[in-house]
Design a protein around this motif. Structure first.
Motif, PDB file in Angstrom:
ATOM      1  N   GLN A 357       0.851  -1.184   0.000  1.00 43.69           N
ATOM      2  CA  GLN A 357       0.000   0.000   0.000  1.00 43.69           C
ATOM      3  C   GLN A 357       0.889   1.236   0.000  1.00 43.69           C
ATOM      4  O   GLN A 357       2.040   1.186   0.448  1.00 43.69           O
ATOM      5  N   ARG A 428       4.482   0.676   1.459  1.00 45.20           N
ATOM      6  CA  ARG A 428       4.665  -0.263   2.573  1.00 45.20           C
ATOM      7  C   ARG A 428       4.264  -1.675   2.160  1.00 45.20           C
ATOM      8  O   ARG A 428       3.232  -1.864   1.498  1.00 45.20           O
ATOM      9  N   LYS A 430       2.504  -4.248   3.279  1.00 48.81           N
ATOM     10  CA  LYS A 430       1.515  -4.342   4.344  1.00 48.81           C
ATOM     11  C   LYS A 430       1.321  -5.776   4.813  1.00 48.81           C
ATOM     12  O   LYS A 430       1.230  -6.033   6.017  1.00 48.81           O
ATOM     13  N   ASN A 431       1.230  -6.711   3.879  1.00 45.90           N
ATOM     14  CA  ASN A 431       1.006  -8.118   4.240  1.00 45.90           C
ATOM     15  C   ASN A 431       1.827  -9.023   3.341  1.00 45.90           C
ATOM     16  O   ASN A 431       1.989  -8.752   2.148  1.00 45.90           O
ATOM     17  N   ASN A 459       3.198  -5.118   8.046  1.00 47.23           N
ATOM     18  CA  ASN A 459       4.052  -3.931   8.168  1.00 47.23           C
ATOM     19  C   ASN A 459       5.536  -4.306   8.150  1.00 47.23           C
ATOM     20  O   ASN A 459       6.324  -3.853   8.982  1.00 47.23           O
ATOM     21  N   THR A 462       8.915  -0.541   4.930  1.00 43.22           N
ATOM     22  CA  THR A 462       8.393   0.754   4.516  1.00 43.22           C
ATOM     23  C   THR A 462       9.472   1.485   3.741  1.00 43.22           C
ATOM     24  O   THR A 462      10.604   1.632   4.218  1.00 43.22           O
TER      25      THR A 462
END
Length: 494
Positions: A357, A428, A430-431, A459, A462
């Motif tokens: 994301q 990022r 995210k998963n 997370n 990043t």
């Protein structure tokens, strides 16, 4: 709550029609005896009707019309009810006879458009019956003289009455398309535009010489918003490998059309034409390197300036830098771009998936967590980042990343300016998850239906130009950061 509706639907030949008529009313009463607010002792009430008519011909042409006629207690009797119509059309191009030769390529091609008006009655915050005046007990005090002096608060008018207060309205347009190719690739894109009128705000154009105790609240604000929203999905089977990819993208930009403010002294200070969340500040031009440079620079209005302090541009050229030299800086602190993309792969019993994301067109200003070493009343009150070591200004480090350190507050360096503005965009991971599902022959021996082992994380990574803390938090490292989470698990089916 009372709700009653009538539905109608019929298909005859190539024609399909439908209709709905709905009536609803509601009343909510607070029964908490501990609540002493008199406005909550009165019932909350809403009432309205709604209708919809739909028609499609041969599953190719679609038309829909609907309306709402809603009433809210928030407005005076003459403006209590609002009428909100909307309409939509659609064309399924891929169902046209002339499109048949292209069916091997395009499974579905659809175009759509809609336009309508939406009403909002939640315009008074926590205040009810906003068309009525309010009375405050915070007026000027008076004294009663006697054996002791006693002060009594006066009573004054708060918000002025305005029985013309009405619904805030949004005029919404949406145009879009949906396309499917080869039964594998699906794409959808929409362009949206909104004009919002009657925004309830406190008037800024009434001058102080009018003698009003409070600036009146009126339906005068206007804003525009436009953008695009798109998504994509792809599916492919290659032997025993199943591949799925997905992505989405949204861009939204708003501007203030009217906020009932008089024109600012300098045109670049006007909020009209800017985003609702736009930050205004000074334009930094680096750090002063010497006293000679300070002497030749326009006077800055926030205390004594020394070498190593931030220098600002004199935008209006009046020889001094003050509150009239602020302008829009960067993008708003609410992202104008949000997006995500991911993929999943399955092969035999193995599966793997990832999702990213991100946001873009966003800036924020590092708060006191970042600037405390330069702006705190006492340096012992400031948190100091490791990044500060070797990066603050000294006569030997003229091109430093940070200003000089001080043992007392420095008003000049704490001004909102482009010096402290950072890029808040990021991507990022995210998963991410990897798993293995045992073959049926194995699980049957264990007398279960299925067994899957997996490892997942949240997370995990990043990517951002800003490194000091999570850019998604914006407000600073004093807030708890997003956690990295790792999971190992079993999924059993009996």
């Amino acid at each position: 709550m009372l709700e009653a509706g009538i539905n109608y639907g019929r298909t005859f030949g190539k024609h399909t029609v439908g209709a709905l008529f709905l009536y609803q009313q509601s009343q909510k009463n607070y029964t908490d005896t501990k609540n002493t607010l008199s406005v909550k002792a009165l019932p909350y009430r809403h009432q309205g009707i709604a209708g919809r008519i739909t028609y499609n011909f041969d599953n190719r042409y679609f038309i829909e019309g609907n309306f709402g006629y809603n009433g809210s207690e928030n407005f005076s009797p003459n403006h209590r009810f609002g009428f909100f119509p909307a309409g939509a059309i659609g064309w399924l191009l891929s169902e046209e006879p002339f499109f048949e030769p292209l069916k091997d390529i395009f499974d579905m091609v659809k175009f759509k458009a809609s336009y309508g008006i939406v009403g909002n009655d939640k315009i008074g915050g926590n205040r009810r019956f906003i068309y009525n005046e309010t009375v405050l007990t915070s007026g000027a005090g008076s004294y009663q003289f006697g054996s002791t002096n006693t002060t009594y608060n006066g009573i004054r008018l708060g918000n002025w009455p305005n029985d013309e207060v009405g619904w805030e309205k949004a005029y919404k347009l949406n145009v879009g398309a949906e396309i499917s190719l080869f039964g594998k690739l699906k794409m959808q894109a929409d362009y949206f535009r909104e004009r919002r009128d009657g925004i309830f705000l406190q008037s800024k154009s009434v001058p102080g010489i009018a003698g009003l105790s409070t600036q009146p609240w009126i339906n005068v604000g206007k804003m525009k918003n436009h953008g695009v929203d798109a998504s994509l999905e792809y599916y492919q089977q290659i032997g025993q490998v199943q591949l799925t990819m997905r992505g989405n993208f949204t861009y939204a930009h708003n501007i203030i059309v009217d906020n009932d403010e008089p024109a600012w002294r300098e045109p670049y200070m006007n909020r009209v034409g800017q985003s609702n969340w736009q930050t205004f500040g000074l334009v930094a031009a680096g750090l002063f390197s010497s006293q000679e440079e300070i002497d030749g620079w326009p006077t800055q209005s926030w205390g004594v300036v020394q070498p190593g302090d931030i220098k600002y541009l004199d935008l209006n050229g009046d020889g001094k830098v003050d509150e009239y030299d602020v302008k829009p800086l960067g993008y708003p602190d609410v992202p104008e771009i949000t997006y995500g993309f991911g993929a999943s792969v399955k092969w035999k019993g193995f599966d793997f998936s990832v999702f990213f994301q991100g946001v873009g067109n966003v800036n924020f200003f590092a708060n006191n967590t970042y600037t405390q070493p330069f702006t705190a009343t006492n340096i012992s009150m400031g948190n100091v980042f490791t990044d500060l070591v070797g990066n603050y200004w000294t006569p030997e480090n003229l091109n430093a990343k940070y200003p000089r350190l001080t043992t007392s507050a420095n008003e000049n360096n704490k001004q909102v300016s482009s010096f402290w503005m950072v890029d808040g965009s990021y991507i990022r991971l995210k998963n991410a998850e990897i798993g293995y599902t045992l073959p049926k022959s194995w699980v049957n021996k264990m007398r279960i239906e299925g067994l899957r082992i997996y490892i997942s994380g949240m997370n995990l990574l990043t990517f951002s130009d800003f490194k000091l803390w999570d850019p998604d938090l914006q407000t600073g490292a004093a807030n708890y950061p997003n956690n990295k989470v790792y999971n190992i698990g079993l999924s059993l089916t009996f």
